[in-house]
Design a protein around this motif. Structure first.
Motif, PDB file in Angstrom:
ATOM      1  N   GLU A 195       0.818  -1.216   0.000  1.00 50.74           N
ATOM      2  CA  GLU A 195       0.000   0.000   0.000  1.00 50.74           C
ATOM      3  C   GLU A 195       0.852   1.267   0.000  1.00 50.74           C
ATOM      4  N   SER A 199       1.141   4.052  -3.056  1.00 45.92           N
ATOM      5  CA  SER A 199       0.792   5.436  -2.735  1.00 45.92           C
ATOM      6  C   SER A 199       1.912   6.392  -3.132  1.00 45.92           C
ATOM      7  N   ARG A 202       2.136   6.646  -7.059  1.00 46.55           N
ATOM      8  CA  ARG A 202       1.086   7.479  -7.666  1.00 46.55           C
ATOM      9  C   ARG A 202       1.275   8.949  -7.317  1.00 46.55           C
ATOM     10  N   ARG A 294      -8.902  -3.327  -5.643  1.00 43.81           N
ATOM     11  CA  ARG A 294      -9.235  -2.070  -4.967  1.00 43.81           C
ATOM     12  C   ARG A 294      -8.236  -1.788  -3.849  1.00 43.81           C
ATOM     13  N   ASN A 297      -5.037  -0.655  -5.233  1.00 38.85           N
ATOM     14  CA  ASN A 297      -5.170   0.495  -6.144  1.00 38.85           C
ATOM     15  C   ASN A 297      -4.449   0.188  -7.453  1.00 38.85           C
ATOM     16  N   ASP A 299      -3.973  -1.090 -11.511  1.00 41.19           N
ATOM     17  CA  ASP A 299      -4.526  -0.974 -12.855  1.00 41.19           C
ATOM     18  C   ASP A 299      -4.535  -2.312 -13.576  1.00 41.19           C
TER      19      ASP A 299
END
Length: 329
Positions: A195, A199, A202, A294, A297, A299
């Motif tokens: 995670e 983060s 991005r 989800r 996060n 793609d």
């Protein structure tokens, strides 16, 4: 599925199998995955592991590419500190020339081996420190202008093979963001920083000539079977196999010994490696993957399967494709 699905083929050599059997199985999986609708298949560079056959990663990619027609193929990844960037540019430039618009180049900085094997490969222990510079040098060889005056990759120059940064820590996320490259996180065996790494990637991503917006690929383990009981049985067999691989030092443990080790501190580390694992009937696996996408996060998801029985291994990918309603490539 709300995101594309890809496969990490571990090119394992099953009990009683030869290396040739492993290669044949990889070709069969790729041919079927092409029909089932998977996005891509990647192969990882490992050395001195008697149960993994993908050490000559680019050669295996070329063999599978010659026996398929549409699915993307690539490395997940090539361990760049083991190689000169020019050599990898020439190898993947050759692949991209023979199989246009089908080749990916995923790059990692881990050795993919133990200390003795590193010495046997004549690897410089400090080479990992040059990883960011080596990635840029490699990218330039594959583009239209080399960073090294008078040195050109042939084949390779002008092929623009897409690069992906692989990682299991924050370093890979930061590098991929700074260079504007896709980022693939190895959460199928190193789940802890997932995670935070995504983060950071991005948040800090800078658009590049290759990529305008962040693209995250997250890995997880999948075992789909017709019944939950069968899936759980296969999952236990997979973990027992990992005990022998990681702790056995060439020795295969009995089921009883493996189970005892799984309950030990060393075994708890193996259980931790499988934190992100979708195990069960196709519907259960599909629900897990939706939730994981989800959570990460992501793609795109790339799935690995440690199922030790060949037919069950193929069946797992087939069931996942069916329930995910993938369209043929």
């Amino acid at each position: 599925m709300s995101v594309p699905l890809s496969i990490l083929d571990l090119a394992f050599i099953g009990e009683g199998e030869s290396v040739k059997d492993s290669f044949d199985a990889s070709v069969e999986l790729a041919q079927r995955a092409e029909e089932w609708g998977y996005q891509r298949i990647w192969y990882a560079e490992h050395h001195n592991m008697t149960t993994i056959a993908s050490s000559a990663t680019s050669v295996l990619i070329g063999h599978v590419a010659a026996n398929t027609s549409r699915i993307r193929l690539g490395s997940g990844g090539v361990m760049l500190p083991n190689h000169a960037p020019l050599t990898i540019a020439e190898q993947f430039g050759t692949l991209a020339t023979l199989h246009p618009d089908r080749i990916d180049l995923g790059l990692g900085r881990a050795p993919g081996s133990d200390q003795a094997t590193m010495r046997a490969m004549r690897r410089d222990p400090s080479s990992a420190e040059r990883f960011p510079q080596d990635v840029q040098e490699l990218q330039a060889y594959l583009s239209d202008e080399s960073l090294i005056p008078g040195v050109r990759a042939t084949p390779g120059a002008g092929t623009h093979v897409p690069l992906y940064i692989l990682g299991s820590s924050l370093f890979g996320a930061q590098l991929a963001a700074a260079l504007g490259l896709p980022f693939a996180f190895a959460s199928h065996f190193a789940p802890d920083a997932l995670e935070q790494a995504v983060s950071i990637y991005r948040r800090d991503f800078k658009p590049s000539a290759q990529l305008e917006a962040p693209h995250v690929i997250a890995g997880l383990n999948v075992i789909a079977a017709d019944t939950d009981e069968d899936a759980q049985r296969q999952f236990l067999a997979t973990k027992r196999s990992r005990v022998s691989l990681l702790l056995g030092r060439g020795r295969k443990f009995t089921d009883e010994e493996a189970d005892m080790l799984l309950d030990s501190p060393q075994g708890r580390q193996i259980n931790q490696m499988t934190t992100y694992s979708a195990v069960g009937t196709p519907e259960v696996v599909r629900e897990y993957l939706d939730g994981f996408a989800r959570h990460a996060n992501a793609d795109e998801l790339i799935v690995a399967s440690g199922v030790v029985d060949r037919q069950s291994w193929l069946r797992s990918f087939e069931l996942l494709a069916d329930v995910s309603e993938l369209a043929p490539v």
